[in-house]
Scaffold this motif. Structure first.
Motif, PDB file in Angstrom:
ATOM      1  N   UNK A  89       4.202   6.565   3.065  1.00  0.00           N
ATOM      2  CA  UNK A  89       3.656   5.370   3.699  1.00  0.00           C
ATOM      3  C   UNK A  89       3.505   4.231   2.690  1.00  0.00           C
ATOM      4  N   UNK A  90       3.584   4.550   1.425  1.00  0.00           N
ATOM      5  CA  UNK A  90       3.374   3.545   0.374  1.00  0.00           C
ATOM      6  C   UNK A  90       4.728   2.942  -0.024  1.00  0.00           C
ATOM      7  N   UNK A  91       5.033   1.704   0.395  1.00  0.00           N
ATOM      8  CA  UNK A  91       6.375   1.146   0.181  1.00  0.00           C
ATOM      9  C   UNK A  91       6.526   0.360  -1.124  1.00  0.00           C
ATOM     10  N   UNK A  92       5.516   0.381  -1.990  1.00  0.00           N
ATOM     11  CA  UNK A  92       5.499  -0.526  -3.134  1.00  0.00           C
ATOM     12  C   UNK A  92       5.748   0.185  -4.454  1.00  0.00           C
ATOM     13  N   UNK A  93       6.265  -0.600  -5.416  1.00  0.00           N
ATOM     14  CA  UNK A  93       6.286  -0.212  -6.821  1.00  0.00           C
ATOM     15  C   UNK A  93       5.354  -1.157  -7.565  1.00  0.00           C
ATOM     16  N   UNK A  94       4.498  -0.598  -8.412  1.00  0.00           N
ATOM     17  CA  UNK A  94       3.480  -1.399  -9.092  1.00  0.00           C
ATOM     18  C   UNK A  94       3.901  -1.696 -10.526  1.00  0.00           C
ATOM     19  N   UNK A 105      -2.110   5.853 -13.702  1.00  0.00           N
ATOM     20  CA  UNK A 105      -2.707   4.656 -14.286  1.00  0.00           C
ATOM     21  C   UNK A 105      -3.320   3.730 -13.238  1.00  0.00           C
ATOM     22  N   UNK A 106      -3.315   4.145 -11.981  1.00  0.00           N
ATOM     23  CA  UNK A 106      -3.893   3.334 -10.928  1.00  0.00           C
ATOM     24  C   UNK A 106      -5.384   3.129 -11.186  1.00  0.00           C
ATOM     25  N   UNK A 107      -5.896   1.899 -11.066  1.00  0.00           N
ATOM     26  CA  UNK A 107      -7.327   1.659 -11.303  1.00  0.00           C
ATOM     27  C   UNK A 107      -8.228   2.501 -10.420  1.00  0.00           C
ATOM     28  N   UNK A 117     -14.140   1.831 -15.097  1.00  0.00           N
ATOM     29  CA  UNK A 117     -14.217   0.641 -14.253  1.00  0.00           C
ATOM     30  C   UNK A 117     -13.105  -0.337 -14.633  1.00  0.00           C
ATOM     31  N   UNK A 118     -12.619  -1.068 -13.657  1.00  0.00           N
ATOM     32  CA  UNK A 118     -11.566  -2.061 -13.863  1.00  0.00           C
ATOM     33  C   UNK A 118     -12.054  -3.394 -13.338  1.00  0.00           C
ATOM     34  N   UNK A 119     -11.833  -4.451 -14.130  1.00  0.00           N
ATOM     35  CA  UNK A 119     -12.283  -5.787 -13.745  1.00  0.00           C
ATOM     36  C   UNK A 119     -11.118  -6.772 -13.865  1.00  0.00           C
ATOM     37  N   UNK A 120     -10.815  -7.476 -12.774  1.00  0.00           N
ATOM     38  CA  UNK A 120      -9.863  -8.591 -12.749  1.00  0.00           C
ATOM     39  C   UNK A 120      -8.518  -8.223 -13.385  1.00  0.00           C
ATOM     40  N   UNK A 121      -7.944  -7.130 -12.939  1.00  0.00           N
ATOM     41  CA  UNK A 121      -6.626  -6.706 -13.417  1.00  0.00           C
ATOM     42  C   UNK A 121      -5.566  -7.189 -12.439  1.00  0.00           C
ATOM     43  N   UNK A 122      -4.545  -7.894 -12.952  1.00  0.00           N
ATOM     44  CA  UNK A 122      -3.466  -8.389 -12.105  1.00  0.00           C
ATOM     45  C   UNK A 122      -2.360  -7.341 -12.012  1.00  0.00           C
ATOM     46  N   UNK A 123      -2.055  -6.939 -10.794  1.00  0.00           N
ATOM     47  CA  UNK A 123      -1.000  -5.949 -10.548  1.00  0.00           C
ATOM     48  C   UNK A 123       0.034  -6.577  -9.623  1.00  0.00           C
ATOM     49  N   UNK A 124       1.287  -6.473 -10.010  1.00  0.00           N
ATOM     50  CA  UNK A 124       2.377  -6.985  -9.176  1.00  0.00           C
ATOM     51  C   UNK A 124       2.996  -5.836  -8.396  1.00  0.00           C
ATOM     52  N   UNK A 125       3.080  -6.010  -7.092  1.00  0.00           N
ATOM     53  CA  UNK A 125       3.703  -5.013  -6.230  1.00  0.00           C
ATOM     54  C   UNK A 125       5.041  -5.541  -5.732  1.00  0.00           C
ATOM     55  N   UNK A 126       6.070  -4.705  -5.818  1.00  0.00           N
ATOM     56  CA  UNK A 126       7.401  -5.081  -5.358  1.00  0.00           C
ATOM     57  C   UNK A 126       7.878  -4.071  -4.328  1.00  0.00           C
ATOM     58  N   UNK A 127       8.428  -4.594  -3.259  1.00  0.00           N
ATOM     59  CA  UNK A 127       8.932  -3.740  -2.182  1.00  0.00           C
ATOM     60  C   UNK A 127      10.394  -4.072  -1.937  1.00  0.00           C
ATOM     61  N   UNK A 153     -14.280   3.232  -5.347  1.00  0.00           N
ATOM     62  CA  UNK A 153     -14.047   2.100  -4.456  1.00  0.00           C
ATOM     63  C   UNK A 153     -13.305   1.020  -5.233  1.00  0.00           C
ATOM     64  N   UNK A 154     -12.308   0.456  -4.592  1.00  0.00           N
ATOM     65  CA  UNK A 154     -11.545  -0.623  -5.204  1.00  0.00           C
ATOM     66  C   UNK A 154     -11.444  -1.808  -4.272  1.00  0.00           C
ATOM     67  N   UNK A 155     -11.395  -2.980  -4.831  1.00  0.00           N
ATOM     68  CA  UNK A 155     -11.185  -4.199  -4.043  1.00  0.00           C
ATOM     69  C   UNK A 155     -10.019  -4.960  -4.640  1.00  0.00           C
TER      70      UNK A 155
END
Length: 429
Positions: A89-94, A105-107, A117-127, A153-155
């Protein structure tokens, strides 16, 4: 005895009633507590399902991962389904900073398994299909009263448009800085190039004045007047080129489009440039298209571009010759190529060849070799006509300038017009 028994029985009943009352009170408190918990749960669930940011929750083993509706919409995944149960169901590459992000390595997973804890990390997803999303992510473990990790919990928020805006602003800033630097060089070159003929005019005028008052030097007046005329013409041409560049920078290029055949225009430029080629002992060959291509464009500006390209090729070629070819491309566009056998252009100079006042072989700024604005003007005129001007070159082998006019400028073609004559190094044609 009866009185004592009655009293004892009353006390037992009272104790029983008190016990029942206490139990009822506890049950009531528990019911109220359950009601409050249910209320808070409903309120939390309502907030979770309506917030405009993505929220994802998982258990400590990361075997149950669920995302709220806003997050599901961002990621294009099902709502209220366990994403860990079906990884397909997960169509992305991070990616982070262009590097692939490993599954461990997922937050969110690091928060659930390691408490990180992870704060303000920019992740690019490509599909697939080239879709790209940039997320600003946060993650934190969920702990019980004893501090044990019960999940995470992640936001995340979609900042793709902000990153694109930032990229555009950075590009505009660099362009502005480059434009400012070009303007500085432009003004420095203009100052030098204008001062040189202006000083020459002033000096020659003074020499003519002195010569005119001395009969013995009267024979020198015609030569001095000729030099004065050349300096004045050079200054006027330079000022004209500078004004053209300034006007083009202000997007004030006015096109006067007419319908005309391309072959006669090439023939006119050939006749005008033939004497210059003969003077240098070079061959000049024009190969017009087999069909009589009819264009709708600004004829005067197109002639100026072709004349400048061929004139430059002759000017900077010492042996061999210059050839002009013209033909239709498969997409309907027309390409005019000017090829010379000159010294060529080094690769590091090719990207500057259309810059203002850029001259490869004129460090002394000799005005007889031009101002360095000719190719700049040609490039902008071609762009204004919707075309493209490119260059290919190899040091020691010569250069080819390719002028491409778009297909919408071609409105027709006819029969074979024949080829134009060419001139060889001995002047025969």
């Amino acid at each position: 005895v009866y009185s004592r028994r009655r009293t004892t029985w009353n006390q037992e009943q009272i104790a029983l009633v008190e016990s029942l009352a206490a139990q009822a009170s506890v049950s009531l408190e528990v019911a109220q507590l359950f009601g409050a918990v249910s209320h808070e749960k409903n309120r939390f669930e309502t907030v979770l399902r309506t917030v405009p940011v993505g929220v994802v929750v998982c258990n400590a083993q990361c075997t149950d991962i669920r995302v709220n509706p806003a997050g599901a919409a961002m990621l294009n995944v099902p709502v209220d389904q366990n994403l860990a149960a079906n990884p397909r169901q997960w169509p992305w590459e991070a990616f982070i900073d262009g590097k692939p992000l490993g599954s461990d390595e997922s937050p969110l997973l690091r928060a659930a398994r390691e408490g990180i804890e992870t704060h303000a990390l920019e992740i690019e997803l490509r599909a697939g299909g080239g879709r790209r999303v940039v997320l600003l992510t946060y993650a934190r473990p969920i702990r019980d009263a004893d501090g044990q990790i019960q999940g995470a919990l992640g936001t995340f928020a979609d900042i793709t448009s902000l990153k694109e805006l930032q990229l555009e602003l950075d590009t505009r800033r660099r362009e502005a800085e480059e434009a400012s630097l070009r303007k500085t060089r432009f003004l420095a070159a203009v100052s030098h190039d204008i001062r040189t003929p202006a000083n020459a005019i002033s000096l020659l005028a003074e020499l003519i004045r002195r010569t005119a008052s001395n009969p013995a030097m009267a024979a020198e007046v015609p030569e001095l007047a000729q030099e004065l005329h050349q300096s004045a013409v050079s200054l006027v041409n330079l000022l004209g080129d500078v004004l053209d560049v300034a006007r083009f920078d202000s997007d004030r290029i006015e096109l006067h489009e007419t319908e005309f055949q391309l072959s006669p225009l090439l023939h006119e430029e050939y006749r005008q440039l033939l004497p210059l080629a003969r003077q240098k002992g070079l061959s000049l060959q024009f190969n017009p298209p087999a069909d009589a291509i009819v264009l709708r464009a600004d004829r005067i500006k197109l002639a100026r571009v072709i004349g400048n390209l061929v004139g430059n090729a002759i000017k900077f070629t010492e042996t061999g010759g210059v050839r002009v070819d013209c033909d239709r491309n498969g997409d309907g566009s027309v390409q005019i190529s000017v090829t010379d056998t000159g010294l060529g252009i080094a690769p590091e100079h090719l990207r500057h060849i259309f810059d203002e006042f850029f001259q490869l072989r004129n460090p002394e700024r000799d005005r007889s070799k031009g101002s360095g604005l000719g190719l700049t003007i040609c490039k902008r005129l071609v762009n204004a006509m919707g075309g493209r001007l490119d260059v290919q070159s190899m040091p020691g082998r010569g250069s080819t300038f390719m002028l491409t006019l778009p297909g919408f400028a071609v409105i027709g073609s006819g029969a074979d017009q024949g080829s134009l004559p060419s001139t060889s190094s001995d002047g025969a044609s």
